[in-house]
Scaffold this active site. Structure first.
Site, PDB file in Angstrom:
ATOM      1  CB  SER A  46      -1.003   4.259   4.030  1.00 29.27           C
ATOM      2  OG  SER A  46       0.240   4.355   3.226  1.00 29.27           O
ATOM      3  CB  SER A  98       3.118  -4.992   8.733  1.00 28.58           C
ATOM      4  OG  SER A  98       2.399  -5.238   8.091  1.00 28.58           O
ATOM      5  CG  ASN A 134       2.396  -1.605   6.096  1.00 26.02           C
ATOM      6  OD1 ASN A 134       2.234  -0.213   4.650  1.00 26.02           O
ATOM      7  ND2 ASN A 134       2.054  -0.861   7.186  1.00 26.02           N
ATOM      8  CG  ASP A 144      -0.409   0.078   2.242  1.00 26.95           C
ATOM      9  OD1 ASP A 144       1.236   0.393   2.589  1.00 26.95           O
ATOM     10  OD2 ASP A 144      -0.987  -0.316   3.098  1.00 26.95           O
ATOM     11  CG  ASP A 145       3.295   2.164   2.577  1.00 26.17           C
ATOM     12  OD1 ASP A 145       3.034   2.573   3.175  1.00 26.17           O
ATOM     13  OD2 ASP A 145       3.704   0.306   2.910  1.00 26.17           O
TER      14      ASP A 145
END
Ligand code: NAG
Ligand code: NAG
Ligand code: NAG
Length: 334
Positions: free
Chosen positions: A62, A169, A136, A30-31
């Site tokens: 994010s 993550s 993440n 998502d970054d």
């Protein structure tokens, strides 16, 4: 120490797990496609000999969870993150320097679906063997993060498409361009982003290696991996955290809001005492919480989840035990 017991069933396991030499891997996050963590994981998976693709958001996405947001214009109206691709270029396309790395101007789930349905088929891959999401910047622990995290959202989307998926993550939250990943830190260690990428790749590769002719995970199952704060920027205190079996609930946080009279805006407020996030309904209630483990020890949390969100009747627990058994060589009980 918790000991698992099994009704031994190698035959059942064999249908679940297969050896895939040179697996087809779709990586998303998502970054964004240009960040250091995802590029370091990509490099490490390629070094293991897999056929690896990145299809990830053009910008930081994010907190988008499982949302589906697609580009509304054929061409980018703004540069992608770090100016890697300029406004005016198509909303989906390869990185100028690597045709296995693609950006898409949409949410993490949208990027994953574009990868599965559009990009990988261009390379003759009808469906990836595994989707890896992340790593993440910042941990995704507990039930609230499970639904709000775009990193995890891309995995439960992929699992719903029938593809085994793993979310990664690390507690380190300083996001950076892949171009700024340092070869060594000031104390002579690997960049934390390199370590997060390599640990994630090693986990996925170990799981793939253990497979013998079938799927890497059974239909409907996924794994959420959270690494603690990797300290290599300043010391070697925490640079090789072992993987530990955990569960999603327990000690987890959620968010409320506080109204600011002066600005007329709401700001987030962390809530850490919500007992609904402590409840144990599914899985093994004796495992440590992923939130507690990653915040208090130099260990990485490995939580197995399913996308059957119904309340359980007890049937799921033996499959869960078999998945955990397949991880035994490299995930310990603690
Ligand atoms: C997108 O950009 C290309 C050139 O890169 C141009 O040919 C095309 O007309 C543009 N499409 C739209 C819908 O603006
Ligand atoms: C790389 O090293 C420089 C110089 O020490 C430092 O300022 C920078 O923050 C480091 N980059 C990353 C991504 O850690
Ligand atoms: C997590 O930590 C909290 C606070 O220390 C504790 O109350 C809780 O029992 C722990 N839960 C688990 C599952 O480890």
């Amino acid at each position: 120490m918790y000991l698992l017991t099994f009704s031994s069933s190698a035959a059942v396991l064999a249908t679940f797990f297969s050896v895939v030499n040179g697996a087809n891997i779709l990586i998303t996050n998502d970054d964004g496609f240009g960040t250091g963590n995802i590029r370091e994981m990509y490099k490490a998976m390629k070094a293991y000999g897999h056929n690896v693709f990145i299809v990830a958001p053009a910008t930081d996405q994010s907190g988008k969870g499982g949302s589906l947001t697609y580009a509304t214009t054929a061409n980018l109206t703004e540069d992608t993150e770090f100016g890697l691709v300029k406004a005016g270029a198509p909303s989906v396309g390869p990185d100028p320097l690597d045709d296995h790395i693609w950006y898409y101007d949409g949410s993490p789930v949208a990027a994953a679906s574009v990868g599965i349905d559009y990009v990988l088929p261009k390379f003759g891959v009808s469906s990836p063997d595994v989707v890896m999401s992340g790593p993440n910047y910042g941990d995704n622990v507990g039930g609230f993060a499970f639904t709000s995290s775009g990193t995890i959202g891309a995995t439960y989307y992929a699992i719903g498409r029938g593809i085994p998926a793993i979310a990664f993550s690390a507690a380190n939250s300083a996001s950076a361009s892949y171009k700024d990943v340092n070869a060594t830190t000031s104390v002579g260690l690997k960049d934390p982003q390199t370590i997060a990428g390599e640990l994630s790749a090693t986990f996925a590769n170990d799981l793939i290696k253990k497979t013998k002719g079938g799927r890497v995970l059974p239909l409907g199952y996924g794994i959420n991996v959270n690494m603690p704060d990797i300290t290599s920027a300043t010391s070697d205190n925490c640079i090789s955290p072992p993987f530990v079996h955990t569960r999603m609930t327990g000690g987890a946080w959620t968010l409320g809001v506080t109204y600011n009279e002066a600005t007329g805006l709401f700001t987030e407020r962390e809530i850490t005492s919500e007992s609904a996030l402590d409840v144990c309904i599914n899985g093994n209630c004796y495992l440590p919480s992923e939130t507690n483990l990653t915040s208090t020890t130099c260990k990485s949390a490995v939580t197995v989840f399913t996308i059957d969100y119904d309340a359980p009747s007890g049937e799921g627990s033996s499959t869960l035990a078999k998945i955990r058994e397949s991880l035994e060589a490299f995930v310990i009980h603690w």
